[in-house]
Design a protein around this motif. Structure first.
Motif, PDB file in Angstrom:
ATOM      1  N   ASN A   1     -26.288  10.570  39.553  1.00  0.00           N
ATOM      2  CA  ASN A   1     -26.242  10.898  40.657  1.00  0.00           C
ATOM      3  C   ASN A   1     -26.718  11.906  41.494  1.00  0.00           C
ATOM      4  O   ASN A   1     -26.569  12.672  42.216  1.00  0.00           O
TER       5      ASN A   1
ATOM      6  N   GLU B   1     -27.030  12.489  45.324  1.00  0.00           N
ATOM      7  CA  GLU B   1     -26.038  13.110  45.910  1.00  0.00           C
ATOM      8  C   GLU B   1     -26.391  14.505  45.868  1.00  0.00           C
ATOM      9  O   GLU B   1     -25.610  15.241  45.430  1.00  0.00           O
TER      10      GLU B   1
ATOM     11  N   ASP C   1     -18.198  15.836  46.758  1.00  0.00           N
ATOM     12  CA  ASP C   1     -18.078  14.551  47.048  1.00  0.00           C
ATOM     13  C   ASP C   1     -17.025  14.378  48.042  1.00  0.00           C
ATOM     14  O   ASP C   1     -15.955  13.650  47.922  1.00  0.00           O
TER      15      ASP C   1
ATOM     16  N   LEU D   1     -16.867   8.980  43.352  1.00  0.00           N
ATOM     17  CA  LEU D   1     -17.724   9.543  42.397  1.00  0.00           C
ATOM     18  C   LEU D   1     -17.036  10.584  41.442  1.00  0.00           C
ATOM     19  O   LEU D   1     -17.360  11.064  40.519  1.00  0.00           O
TER      20      LEU D   1
END
Length: 409
Positions: free
Chosen positions: A313, A316, A360, A390
């Motif tokens: 990830n 992100e 998130d 997530l």
């Protein structure tokens, strides 16, 4: 600033002890009386009485040693606050629903040690929720509650405008409201320097330092640290007071901590809620401006990017916040909206109230407060947040409502 009864009582005790040790007919130096009055160590009536005594007894002026003892009382300040909170949280995922009553109590002693050296020690409540909370939840059958060292620092102004700070201290950098990177209750530990200067009507504040999260032992490879640097400016433009700044927070995490983060091993206080990256170098840009639009209006914004995010990830890696606030008489109100991606900030240290501290997440924060008098206020905060898929908790709404009663002394 007007001192509280507790602060005056402590100072008066120190002052009284000095007077008892002095000859009965001594005169107090007027310059000293002015200092004590300005610092709130003596009342207006006491100032008048001692001034009259001073005029009548000039020939019996106390020794320099006695004056120093008395002046010391005027250099000590005692400050504290107490917050009572009712908090309710409702969720649609695995974050627990909570209805709880909490309090926060803090008291500190602060001293001007010398002309250019200051120090402070503050104690605060807090249960086992890590560094981002000083709240004590009322749920322990009337047991005595824990008190922790919340501040313990020395601030030395080594040169004009240059401060060297060490110990456990308040966050030394400039920032805007929201706690998107650093929760307001967190007080870091380590060393920092802060230099303030003026250039062409612009205040320039430069801050840098090293924060020690965890000393792993004799090997530096086992330490977890944060190296940081910031430059910020404050100035007036078209009558509006404005603040702009840019910062870098470079995290160096031990191998053990990296393993815990990526494997969700809950054996460390630094386990973040939501993160799965092992690398963090945060660059932030922030700004705030205060306008007069009939009412004072504050506009603020904050953008953060984790340049070193890794793992599946790694994309992100950004967070942003926009907010507005105002004040009307004794009322204050603010609103902000933010979006915090999974690995954009180090989740163990960010705002622990927003989405229960999980990254998130996105949503709104509404705040409203009323000043009943100078040192007593009531306020409420509503956090309307959504968590993404997530995190370990999965998608869901997390709504939190807090009602606070705050007394300062």
């Amino acid at each position: 600033m007007k001192q509280t009864k507790l602060s005056v009582a402590i100072k008066a005790t120190l002052l009284g002890a000095s007077i008892v040790l002095a000859p009965a007919s001594f005169a107090v130096d007027k310059e000293l009386l002015d200092i004590l009055k300005a610092n709130g160590a003596i009342t207006e009536d006491q100032y008048t009485e001692l001034s009259m005594s001073n005029m009548m007894n000039k020939q019996n002026k106390p020794s320099d040693e006695m004056l120093k003892k008395m002046a010391w009382a005027g250099k000590i300040k005692v400050k504290g606050d107490l917050r009572l909170r009712n908090e309710n949280r409702s969720t649609t995922n695995g974050v627990s629903d909570k209805g709880r009553q909490r309090y926060r109590a803090r008291i500190g002693v602060y001293a001007d040690i010398t002309k250019n050296v200051k120090g402070g020690i503050r104690l605060a409540t807090g249960d086992s929720e890590g560094p981002t909370s000083t709240n004590e939840t009322i749920n322990d059958r009337f047991d005595r509650d824990d008190v922790w060292v919340d501040l313990a620092y020395i601030n030395w102004e080594a040169l004009n405008g240059l401060e060297l700070i060490g110990g456990k201290f308040k966050q030394p950098w400039e920032q805007v409201s929201g706690g998107m990177v650093w929760d307001s209750d967190l007080n870091p530990e380590g060393g920092a320097l802060r230099y303030t200067t003026a250039l062409g009507g612009v205040d320039i504040i430069t801050t840098a330092g090293v924060l020690l999260m965890d000393d792993g032992g004799s090997s530096k490879d086992d330490d977890s640290t944060v190296n940081f640097g910031q430059i910020a400016t404050k100035f007036k433009l078209a009558g509006a007071k404005t603040k702009l700044g840019v910062s870098v927070f470079d995290y160096s995490l031990s191998d053990e901590l990296q393993y815990n983060l990526t494997n969700s091993v809950d054996t460390t206080d630094f386990l973040g809620k939501g993160n799965d990256s092992t690398e963090y170098q945060l660059t932030e840009v922030f700004g705030e401006t205060n306008l007069d639009l009939g009412l004072p209006v504050k506009l603020y914004g904050h953008y953060v990017k984790n340049n070193d995010a890794d793992g599946i990830n790694s994309g992100e890696d950004t967070a942003w916040l926009l907010g507005v606030g105002t004040k009307m008489g004794k009322w204050k109100a603010s609103y902000d909206y933010r979006e915090v991606e999974l690995n954009s900030v180090f989740a163990a240290f960010n705002d622990s109230d927003f989405a229960d501290g999980y990254t998130d997440s996105e949503g709104s924060r509404w705040k409203l407060s009323y000043e009943i008098n100078k040192n007593f206020s009531v306020g409420t905060t509503y956090l309307d947040t959504e968590m993404g898929k997530l995190t370990s908790k999965g998608e869901g709404d997390v709504d939190t409502w807090q009602i606070d009663l705050v007394a300062k002394f």
